[in-house]
Design a protein around this motif. Structure first.
Motif, PDB file in Angstrom:
ATOM      1  N   ALA A 307     -12.242  -3.396  -0.584  1.00 31.84           N
ATOM      2  CA  ALA A 307     -10.852  -3.181  -0.986  1.00 31.84           C
ATOM      3  C   ALA A 307     -10.360  -1.572  -1.078  1.00 31.84           C
ATOM      4  O   ALA A 307      -9.355  -1.351  -0.530  1.00 31.84           O
ATOM      5  N   ARG A 308     -11.312  -0.925  -1.527  1.00 36.45           N
ATOM      6  CA  ARG A 308     -10.713   0.578  -1.501  1.00 36.45           C
ATOM      7  C   ARG A 308     -10.777   1.164  -0.016  1.00 36.45           C
ATOM      8  O   ARG A 308      -9.831   1.834   0.227  1.00 36.45           O
ATOM      9  N   ALA A 309     -11.674   0.699   0.837  1.00 39.76           N
ATOM     10  CA  ALA A 309     -11.524   1.258   2.178  1.00 39.76           C
ATOM     11  C   ALA A 309     -10.426   0.750   2.857  1.00 39.76           C
ATOM     12  O   ALA A 309      -9.517   1.572   3.509  1.00 39.76           O
ATOM     13  N   TYR A 310      -9.974  -0.570   2.687  1.00 39.04           N
ATOM     14  CA  TYR A 310      -8.589  -0.906   3.051  1.00 39.04           C
ATOM     15  C   TYR A 310      -7.444  -0.345   2.721  1.00 39.04           C
ATOM     16  O   TYR A 310      -6.413   0.111   3.136  1.00 39.04           O
ATOM     17  N   MET A 311      -7.526   0.149   1.289  1.00 41.78           N
ATOM     18  CA  MET A 311      -6.435   1.114   0.658  1.00 41.78           C
ATOM     19  C   MET A 311      -6.406   2.431   1.378  1.00 41.78           C
ATOM     20  O   MET A 311      -5.112   2.788   1.822  1.00 41.78           O
ATOM     21  N   VAL A 312      -7.389   3.040   1.577  1.00 42.69           N
ATOM     22  CA  VAL A 312      -7.370   4.349   2.096  1.00 42.69           C
ATOM     23  C   VAL A 312      -6.652   4.150   3.561  1.00 42.69           C
ATOM     24  O   VAL A 312      -6.244   5.094   3.953  1.00 42.69           O
ATOM     25  N   GLU A 313      -7.454   3.105   4.310  1.00 37.17           N
ATOM     26  CA  GLU A 313      -6.918   3.076   5.657  1.00 37.17           C
ATOM     27  C   GLU A 313      -5.424   2.698   5.647  1.00 37.17           C
ATOM     28  O   GLU A 313      -4.795   3.171   6.771  1.00 37.17           O
ATOM     29  N   HIS A 314      -4.538   2.393   4.566  1.00 36.41           N
ATOM     30  CA  HIS A 314      -3.377   2.205   4.806  1.00 36.41           C
ATOM     31  C   HIS A 314      -2.517   3.204   3.815  1.00 36.41           C
ATOM     32  O   HIS A 314      -1.392   2.957   3.571  1.00 36.41           O
ATOM     33  N   ARG A 315      -3.273   4.262   3.632  1.00 33.15           N
ATOM     34  CA  ARG A 315      -2.569   5.243   2.904  1.00 33.15           C
ATOM     35  C   ARG A 315      -1.608   6.000   3.872  1.00 33.15           C
ATOM     36  O   ARG A 315      -1.771   6.257   4.963  1.00 33.15           O
ATOM     37  N   GLY A 316      -0.410   6.199   3.304  1.00 33.90           N
ATOM     38  CA  GLY A 316       0.893   6.754   4.120  1.00 33.90           C
ATOM     39  C   GLY A 316       1.552   5.815   4.836  1.00 33.90           C
ATOM     40  O   GLY A 316       2.568   6.212   5.594  1.00 33.90           O
ATOM     41  N   ARG A 317       0.956   4.440   5.025  1.00 31.36           N
ATOM     42  CA  ARG A 317       1.559   3.559   5.754  1.00 31.36           C
ATOM     43  C   ARG A 317       2.021   2.482   4.841  1.00 31.36           C
ATOM     44  O   ARG A 317       3.415   2.360   4.742  1.00 31.36           O
ATOM     45  N   HIS A 318       1.213   1.702   4.194  1.00 30.80           N
ATOM     46  CA  HIS A 318       1.568   0.677   3.315  1.00 30.80           C
ATOM     47  C   HIS A 318       2.039   1.522   1.756  1.00 30.80           C
ATOM     48  O   HIS A 318       2.860   1.123   0.908  1.00 30.80           O
ATOM     49  N   PHE A 319       1.047   2.773   1.522  1.00 31.45           N
ATOM     50  CA  PHE A 319       0.895   3.211  -0.071  1.00 31.45           C
ATOM     51  C   PHE A 319       1.397   4.487   0.156  1.00 31.45           C
ATOM     52  O   PHE A 319       1.192   5.465   0.811  1.00 31.45           O
ATOM     53  N   ASP A 320       2.239   4.868  -0.963  1.00 31.14           N
ATOM     54  CA  ASP A 320       2.306   6.263  -1.091  1.00 31.14           C
ATOM     55  C   ASP A 320       1.166   6.969  -1.555  1.00 31.14           C
ATOM     56  O   ASP A 320       0.299   6.764  -2.302  1.00 31.14           O
ATOM     57  N   PRO A 321       0.783   8.007  -0.654  1.00 33.25           N
ATOM     58  CA  PRO A 321      -0.249   8.786  -0.515  1.00 33.25           C
ATOM     59  C   PRO A 321      -0.687   9.429  -1.687  1.00 33.25           C
ATOM     60  O   PRO A 321      -1.821   9.212  -2.268  1.00 33.25           O
ATOM     61  N   ALA A 322       0.373  10.052  -2.474  1.00 36.57           N
ATOM     62  CA  ALA A 322       0.131  10.697  -3.789  1.00 36.57           C
ATOM     63  C   ALA A 322      -0.481   9.546  -5.018  1.00 36.57           C
ATOM     64  O   ALA A 322      -1.264   9.787  -5.681  1.00 36.57           O
ATOM     65  N   LEU A 323       0.282   8.411  -4.987  1.00 35.37           N
ATOM     66  CA  LEU A 323       0.064   7.594  -5.781  1.00 35.37           C
ATOM     67  C   LEU A 323      -1.216   7.009  -5.428  1.00 35.37           C
ATOM     68  O   LEU A 323      -2.041   6.648  -6.536  1.00 35.37           O
TER      69      LEU A 323
END
Length: 355
Positions: A307-323
């Motif tokens: 799950a962590r790897a998925y979140m990192v993969e979608h950093r700046g796409r799905h998720f706010d990078p700073a958050l």
């Protein structure tokens, strides 16, 4: 009501004390030394002060200045008693906060009339101050009651949603804790983090309007079914919006915005970046992470590192990078929340997640 009289002449003190005692509900406190008066005033608050203008060690104007420098005494009426009729003395006294003057030799009826008026003014100010304090306390009480009602309503609505949503109460608790963790790690402040934790459980309340055949369907949804499913964000917002309760207004904001994506590809409004409310950007991280690591009718749970790897993969796409960085900086706490609030999770290979 206590009246402080400061005069280095004992005869004058005796006369003024006698005049004060003839007033209703008034008690004199007499002092010959202005220095003793300064010391006494450090721990006492009289209702009125009478000062002789000419005194050794410290004259009346200097003593008046000491009195007005004390915030506790800034509304206490002060009367200057003086034999000097010079205008400049009176102007200086008024500039320092003197309330009234008495000229020696004093006229008893005049003294009594002036003191009664000033004591009445003091009494009225005290009533206003007490009333203001009572009103402030009442506002605080009503605000706290409204907050408790909001929290109770959020809890009950969340409970109602659990009956229709395959997402369990443990999911709601975990994602609320994750939301609080992200807010704290991002420096949002304890008060906001606490409110976010309380409001986050309402994020999917709109799913109560989604048909069971879609909501509980195992496997992938068709494009048409996904269109219906995505309506829950706007429905949840309509359920919660325009409430006088701040907690519900925050929950409405979260319901509407937590499926938006940082790159603008989310729904329902296609918002991007900082146009997405902060609450929605935070809850998106908490909700997706817990969805990935939880069992659903249409998927098995993912391992935490997957799950962590998925979140990192979608950093700046799905998720706010700073958050997202803030979330990952507290990884040990993330793992603790996951394990302390665990369900019976079956960890198999990653499968598609439908949001």
């Amino acid at each position: 009501m206590n009246i402080l009289i400061v005069d280095d002449d004992r005869t004058n003190l005796f006369i003024m004390a006698a005049i004060v005692r003839r007033l209703d509900d008034a008690e004199p406190v007499t002092m010959e030394s202005p220095l003793d008066a300064v010391e006494w005033l450090r721990g006492n608050e009289p209702d009125l002060i009478l000062l002789d203008q000419m005194m050794p060690d410290m004259d009346g104007i200097e003593l008046l200045r000491h009195i007005r420098d004390d915030a506790r005494l800034d509304t206490v009426p002060v009367v200057m008693i003086t034999a000097n009729t010079a205008v400049d003395i009176r102007v200086r006294a008024l500039d320092e906060g003197c309330s009234d003057f008495l000229t020696k030799p004093v006229v008893v009826p005049e003294v009594q009339a002036r003191l009664r008026n000033l004591l009445a003014l003091r009494h009225s100010r005290a009533l206003l101050r007490d009333r203001a304090a009572l009103l402030a306390a009442e506002v605080e009480r009503v605000t706290a009651a409204l907050q408790r009602q909001g929290e109770e309503l959020v809890n009950r609505l969340s409970r109602a949603a659990e009956y229709r949503d395959p997402e369990t109460g443990a999911h709601i608790e975990r994602m609320a804790l994750y939301s609080k963790l992200v807010a704290e790690a991002a420096g949002c402040g304890g008060a906001f983090a606490q409110e976010l934790m309380k409001a986050a459980p309402m994020h999917d309340i709109g799913k109560i309007a989604i048909p069971d055949m879609i909501l509980l369907k195992p496997g992938r949804l068709s494009p048409e079914e996904m269109t219906v499913m995505r309506q829950h964000a706007a429905i949840g917002h309509r359920i919660l919006a325009d409430s006088p309760i701040p907690l519900l207004r925050l929950a409405a904001e979260i319901a509407l915005s937590h499926h938006e994506k940082f790159d603008g590809s989310g729904y329902p409004n296609g918002l991007a970046g900082s146009d997405i409310p902060l609450s929605g950007r935070i809850v998106a991280i908490a909700d997706v992470f817990d969805a990935l690591t939880s069992t659903r009718p249409y998927k098995r749970s993912w391992k935490l590192e997957e799950a962590r790897a998925y979140m990192v993969e979608h950093r700046g796409r799905h998720f706010d990078p700073a958050l997202l960085d803030a979330f990952l900086s507290r990884w040990e706490d993330v793992c603790r929340i996951h394990h302390e609030n665990a369900e019976e999770l079956s960890e198999l290979a990653p499968e598609a997640v439908h949001h």
